[in-house]
Design an enzyme around this catalytic site. Sequence first.
Site, PDB file in Angstrom:
ATOM      1  N   ARG A  22       0.851  -1.191   0.000  1.00 43.68           N
ATOM      2  CA  ARG A  22       0.000   0.000   0.000  1.00 43.68           C
ATOM      3  C   ARG A  22       0.884   1.236   0.000  1.00 43.68           C
ATOM      4  NH1 ARG A  22      -4.006   1.015   4.188  1.00 43.68           N
ATOM      5  NH2 ARG A  22      -2.597   0.028   5.666  1.00 43.68           N
ATOM      6  N   PHE A  25      -0.794   6.870  -2.320  1.00 47.74           N
ATOM      7  CA  PHE A  25      -1.830   7.108  -3.330  1.00 47.74           C
ATOM      8  C   PHE A  25      -2.409   5.813  -3.870  1.00 47.74           C
ATOM      9  CE2 PHE A  25      -1.585  11.611  -3.693  1.00 47.74           C
ATOM     10  CZ  PHE A  25      -0.279  11.941  -3.434  1.00 47.74           C
ATOM     11  N   GLY A  26      -2.704   4.849  -3.004  1.00 48.65           N
ATOM     12  CA  GLY A  26      -3.377   3.667  -3.553  1.00 48.65           C
ATOM     13  C   GLY A  26      -2.669   2.373  -3.211  1.00 48.65           C
ATOM     14  N   ARG A  27      -3.212   1.313  -3.715  1.00 49.34           N
ATOM     15  CA  ARG A  27      -2.691  -0.033  -3.423  1.00 49.34           C
ATOM     16  C   ARG A  27      -2.115  -0.677  -4.664  1.00 49.34           C
ATOM     17  NH1 ARG A  27      -5.367  -2.110   1.537  1.00 49.34           N
ATOM     18  NH2 ARG A  27      -4.257  -4.032   1.108  1.00 49.34           N
ATOM     19  N   VAL A  28      -1.274  -1.706  -4.439  1.00 48.57           N
ATOM     20  CA  VAL A  28      -0.691  -2.470  -5.544  1.00 48.57           C
ATOM     21  C   VAL A  28      -1.151  -3.915  -5.402  1.00 48.57           C
ATOM     22  CG1 VAL A  28       1.446  -3.115  -6.717  1.00 48.57           C
ATOM     23  CG2 VAL A  28       1.319  -0.959  -5.456  1.00 48.57           C
ATOM     24  N   LYS A  43      -1.012  -1.166  -9.985  1.00 47.67           N
ATOM     25  CA  LYS A  43      -1.143  -0.059  -9.023  1.00 47.67           C
ATOM     26  C   LYS A  43      -2.460   0.638  -9.301  1.00 47.67           C
ATOM     27  CE  LYS A  43       0.368   3.523  -6.471  1.00 47.67           C
ATOM     28  NZ  LYS A  43       1.460   4.229  -5.832  1.00 47.67           N
ATOM     29  N   ASP A 139      14.363  11.739  -8.105  1.00 49.27           N
ATOM     30  CA  ASP A 139      13.794  11.308  -6.815  1.00 49.27           C
ATOM     31  C   ASP A 139      14.336   9.948  -6.414  1.00 49.27           C
ATOM     32  OD1 ASP A 139      10.430  10.866  -5.437  1.00 49.27           O
ATOM     33  OD2 ASP A 139      12.337  11.476  -4.558  1.00 49.27           O
TER      34      ASP A 139
HETATM   35  O1  LIG Z   1       6.615  -3.050  -2.595  1.00 53.76           O
HETATM   36  C1  LIG Z   1       5.527  -2.603  -3.033  1.00 53.76           C
HETATM   37  O2  LIG Z   1       5.152  -1.426  -3.007  1.00 53.76           O
HETATM   38  C2  LIG Z   1       4.604  -3.561  -3.665  1.00 53.76           C
HETATM   39  N1  LIG Z   1       5.236  -4.339  -4.716  1.00 53.76           N
HETATM   40  N2  LIG Z   1       5.619  -5.609  -4.503  1.00 53.76           N
HETATM   41  C3  LIG Z   1       6.095  -6.109  -5.651  1.00 53.76           C
HETATM   42  C4  LIG Z   1       6.034  -5.123  -6.630  1.00 53.76           C
HETATM   43  N3  LIG Z   1       6.395  -5.119  -7.926  1.00 53.76           N
HETATM   44  C5  LIG Z   1       6.230  -3.982  -8.621  1.00 53.76           C
HETATM   45  N4  LIG Z   1       5.706  -2.842  -8.077  1.00 53.76           N
HETATM   46  C6  LIG Z   1       5.341  -2.835  -6.784  1.00 53.76           C
HETATM   47  N5  LIG Z   1       4.844  -1.691  -6.256  1.00 53.76           N
HETATM   48  C7  LIG Z   1       4.633  -0.504  -7.064  1.00 53.76           C
HETATM   49  C8  LIG Z   1       5.956   0.273  -7.218  1.00 53.76           C
HETATM   50  C9  LIG Z   1       5.720   1.438  -8.113  1.00 53.76           C
HETATM   51  C10 LIG Z   1       6.259   1.648  -9.346  1.00 53.76           C
HETATM   52  N6  LIG Z   1       5.877   2.798  -9.935  1.00 53.76           N
HETATM   53  C11 LIG Z   1       5.050   3.506  -9.195  1.00 53.76           C
HETATM   54  N7  LIG Z   1       4.574   4.729  -9.625  1.00 53.76           N
HETATM   55  C12 LIG Z   1       3.769   5.496  -8.834  1.00 53.76           C
HETATM   56  O3  LIG Z   1       3.390   5.152  -7.726  1.00 53.76           O
HETATM   57  N8  LIG Z   1       3.443   6.687  -9.397  1.00 53.76           N
HETATM   58  C13 LIG Z   1       2.682   7.648  -8.756  1.00 53.76           C
HETATM   59  C14 LIG Z   1       1.677   7.341  -7.858  1.00 53.76           C
HETATM   60  C15 LIG Z   1       0.954   8.392  -7.278  1.00 53.76           C
HETATM   61  C16 LIG Z   1       1.263   9.715  -7.554  1.00 53.76           C
HETATM   62  C17 LIG Z   1       2.301   9.956  -8.453  1.00 53.76           C
HETATM   63 CL1  LIG Z   1       2.713  11.577  -8.819  1.00 53.76          CL
HETATM   64  C18 LIG Z   1       2.998   8.950  -9.051  1.00 53.76           C
HETATM   65  S1  LIG Z   1       4.723   2.750  -7.727  1.00 53.76           S
HETATM   66  C19 LIG Z   1       5.495  -3.999  -6.020  1.00 53.76           C
END
Ligand SMILES: O=C(O)Cn1ncc2ncnc(NCCc3cnc(NC(=O)Nc4cccc(Cl)c4)s3)c21
Length: 274
Positions: A22, A25-28, A43, A139
């Site tokens: 989590r 901004f949301g869940r995966v 996501k 970042d």
């Molecule tokens: O450990 C974990 O979190 C869960 N997990 N476990 C395995 C796994 N494999 C892949 N991805 C995971 N998680 C997502 C990682 C992201 C990649 N790119 C993102 N981009 C984003 O959040 N953009 C975004 C959101 C809200 C506002 C704004 Cl401005 C930009 S999040 C995984």
Amino acid sequence: KAYGKPYDWGKNDFELGSSLGRGKFGRVYLAREKRSKFMVAMKVMFKSELVGGRVEKQVLREIEIQSHLKHPNILRLYTWFHDERRIYLALEIASEGELYKHLKRAPNGRFEDQRAAKYTYQVANALHYCHLNNVIHRDLKPENIMLTVGDDVKLADFGWAIHAVSNKRKTMCGTLDYLPPEMVEGHSYDMSVDQWCLGILCYEFLVGSPPFEAADTEKTYEKIKKLNLIFPKHVTAKAKHLISKLLQKEHKSRITLVEVMQHPWIKENVAHPG
Ligand SMILES: O=C(O)Cn1ncc2ncnc(NCCc3cnc(NC(=O)Nc4cccc(Cl)c4)s3)c21
């Protein structure tokens, strides 16, 4: 369907599975594309929250940037789509999740030279590819780096940061530690901000905390501007040399990402770079 027009994916193409993490901004979720059975990390973000957080433009920029980047150390954004209330990002799965939690769990909360050098090499490689494509990540931090089951890193989150709720850095100013002097002083900056962040990242891999960490914002800014770099005694001379060459106040004095990948500390600790 009209040939040549890319298929427009929708949520009905996927089956959602268990939650992977989590963030702000949301869940995966683990998800599977129905026809091909291809697995992705989905996501799911609520538009209302993105608007509230004034980050919807950043998500769109991230989608634009990341959907064109294809590199072994950059987490793929395969596709995206939205319905009336949510935006969905179909991402490559990095089953070990955020590198940050592995750093915290490592013995003494830090990585040995081989592991630190391997990840530093792979991040430098990913950043070099980004720079060749005129993308500045800006970042870079352990929360934005994912780890695969094969112990390779994937640069992620080219928009705004999300934090897995569990191992979120205590102070929300975690990013602050990574700010280069030119950004702290509000001056113009260029690609070499990523070299600065790579220096902070490499230091944090080896020491377990960033070099200019302080109790509050002001003190962290002061330490960044003063640039007093203190290394614990276990950090080797070669590692200190690389980090010092990245944490240069003058952007032009920072060594290039190619020089990072060819640095003696990397050559000595990474089995077969490349
Ligand atoms: O450990 C974990 O979190 C869960 N997990 N476990 C395995 C796994 N494999 C892949 N991805 C995971 N998680 C997502 C990682 C992201 C990649 N790119 C993102 N981009 C984003 O959040 N953009 C975004 C959101 C809200 C506002 C704004 Cl401005 C930009 S999040 C995984």
